[in-house]
Design an enzyme around this catalytic site. Structure first.
Site, short mmCIF file in Angstrom:
data_model
loop_
_atom_site.label_atom_id
_atom_site.label_comp_id
_atom_site.label_asym_id
_atom_site.label_seq_id
_atom_site.Cartn_x
_atom_site.Cartn_y
_atom_site.Cartn_z
N LYS A 38 0.84 -1.20 0.00
CA LYS A 38 0.00 0.00 0.00
C LYS A 38 0.87 1.25 0.00
CE LYS A 38 -0.33 -0.27 5.06
NZ LYS A 38 -1.15 -0.82 6.16
N TYR A 264 13.28 31.34 5.80
CA TYR A 264 12.04 32.04 6.15
C TYR A 264 11.95 32.32 7.65
CZ TYR A 264 10.13 31.04 1.48
OH TYR A 264 9.90 30.98 0.13
C1 LIG Z 1 -0.29 -1.72 6.93
C2 LIG Z 1 -0.79 -3.01 7.44
C3 LIG Z 1 0.08 -4.10 7.62
C4 LIG Z 1 1.59 -3.97 7.50
O1 LIG Z 1 2.13 -3.68 8.76
P1 LIG Z 1 3.71 -3.56 8.98
O2 LIG Z 1 3.84 -3.16 10.39
O3 LIG Z 1 4.17 -2.51 8.03
O4 LIG Z 1 4.29 -4.89 8.66
C5 LIG Z 1 -0.46 -5.33 7.94
N1 LIG Z 1 -1.80 -5.47 8.12
C6 LIG Z 1 -2.66 -4.45 8.00
C7 LIG Z 1 -4.10 -4.69 8.24
C8 LIG Z 1 -2.19 -3.17 7.66
O5 LIG Z 1 -3.04 -2.15 7.58
#
Ligand SMILES: *Cc1c(COP(=O)(O)O)cnc(C)c1O
Length: 368
Positions: A38, A264
């Protein structure tokens, strides 16, 4: 590596492969591995990452939203892709791209069935998310009987997987809480398994779950941050290799007198005669203002150059008074040579936030 000529995010697929093999070695052979890609594969490049993972044996993928799943399907990914947080308006697109929805409430479950029945689908594979204590998304265990009967009254969809998400798998001080989530998950999932004749896979662990609670691996584990090289602890980090390296070059060097200011709102006032370097990277690239005001530093010719004053939209300035450097020299923010976790921690945040914030303006350079 060739020297950077502009701001780039280097993505080393060999490090990705190392992390994948390391995480695999922590779980029993035969347990499936889901790669979480993702948010542009945690700020890197979802298609390049997913393709390498698919090639080396990842069994499953997950994205947050339908659009992200569409991107990797169009990019050539054929393994199952779980959409963790689909919205009703995207169901048609999700189905068109053979993505697997994670259904998390009675509302979303019923809406998905309406769409699936309208399209005359048969046994379309879905997973459900069970809330075991994170209180973010997922069915309340008290509603499970109703969920089961909804599934038993349609042939349009088929429950093939169920999962839950741990709230604090990286925090050993909250071990008792995590154990209670595991116990809740077992109880609810066993009830579901008993209600159906077909195999339903179970998955619970994220990266820190794999590393700290491998006994709760069930049929599949889900790794995101670990694949990208971070394990939420110095101990685990030492076995993983950062995949993404953010680097840029010095655009200009200034010599200013004690009492002069930089940037700035005169965000930095020189305490001595100071040499500053301006870097072509700012908050629009994902290095937000929280990293300014000397909270953290970049690496130039092996030395720490503090970020001084306020980070601008397209640039930031660092103090290089004690560093032998010139215009065109490389500056490294995080990656192989220095941990994104440490860079982020100094400004009060975590690697997840830092790496996923790197904006699409930064060129991605894939190292095969
Ligand atoms: C983002 C997510 C993961 C991944 O978690 P990590 O800590 O990055 O390994 C796993 N399961 C769900 C439901 C998530 O939203």
């Amino acid at each position: 590596m060739p020297k950077a000529q502009e701001t780039i995010l280097e993505i080393d697929l060999n490090s990705l492969e190392h992390n994948y093999q390391y995480l695999r070695s922590k779980i029993t052979p035969g347990i499936k591995m889901l790669g979480v890609v993702k948010a542009f594969a945690y700020g890197s490049d979802s298609v390049a990452i997913a393709k390498r993972l698919e090639k080396i044996g990842v069994d499953h993928f997950a994205v947050a939203y339908t659009k992200e799943g569409e991107t990797i399907r169009v990019g050539g990914i054929t393994k199952p892709v779980l959409v963790l947080h689909p919205q009703t308006h995207s169901f048609k697109t999700l189905i068109d791209h053979c993505l697997t929805p994670s259904l998390y409430s009675l509302h979303i479950l019923k809406e998905f069935i309406v769409t699936a029945e309208k399209l005359n689908l048969e046994d379309y594979a879905v997973h459900i998310n069970i809330n075991t204590g994170l209180n973010r998304l997922g069915f309340d265990p008290a509603d499970i009987d109703e969920v089961i009967s909804v599934f038993q009254n349609t042939s349009a969809i088929k429950l093939v997987g169920m999962y839950s998400h741990l709230a604090a798998s990286e925090d050993m001080a909250l071990r008792d809480f995590t154990k209670s989530q595991i116990v809740n998950f077992i109880a609810t999932s066993e009830k579901i398994i008993a209600a159906f004749d077909h195999k339903i896979i179970r998955h619970l662990c994220n990266t820190s779950g794999i590393l700290n609670y491998p006994e709760a691996s069930f049929d599949m584990v889900r790794s995101g941050i670990g694949l990208y090289g971070y394990g939420n602890s110095t101990k685990h980090d030492s076995n993983l290799k950062p995949v993404a390296t953010l680097k840029t070059i010095i655009s200009q060097i200034h010599r200013i007198k004690e009492g002069e200011s930089v940037g700035y709102n005169r965000g930095y006032i020189a305490k001595r005669d100071t040499t500053t370097a301006t870097l072509p990277l700012g908050h629009a690239d994902g290095i937000s203002r929280i990293y300014g005001k000397e909270k953290t530093s970049v690496l130039i010719n092996g030395k720490e150059a503090p970020i001084i004053g306020n980070v601008c939209m397209d640039m930031l300035m660092v103090d290089v008074t004690d560093i032998n450097c010139k215009e065109g020299d490389e500056a490294i923010f995080f990656g192989k040579e220095r941990s994104a976790e440490k860079f982020a921690n100094k400004a009060g945040t975590i690697s997840y936030e830092l790496v996923t914030a790197i904006s699409q303006r930064v060129k991605r350079h894939i190292i095969e």
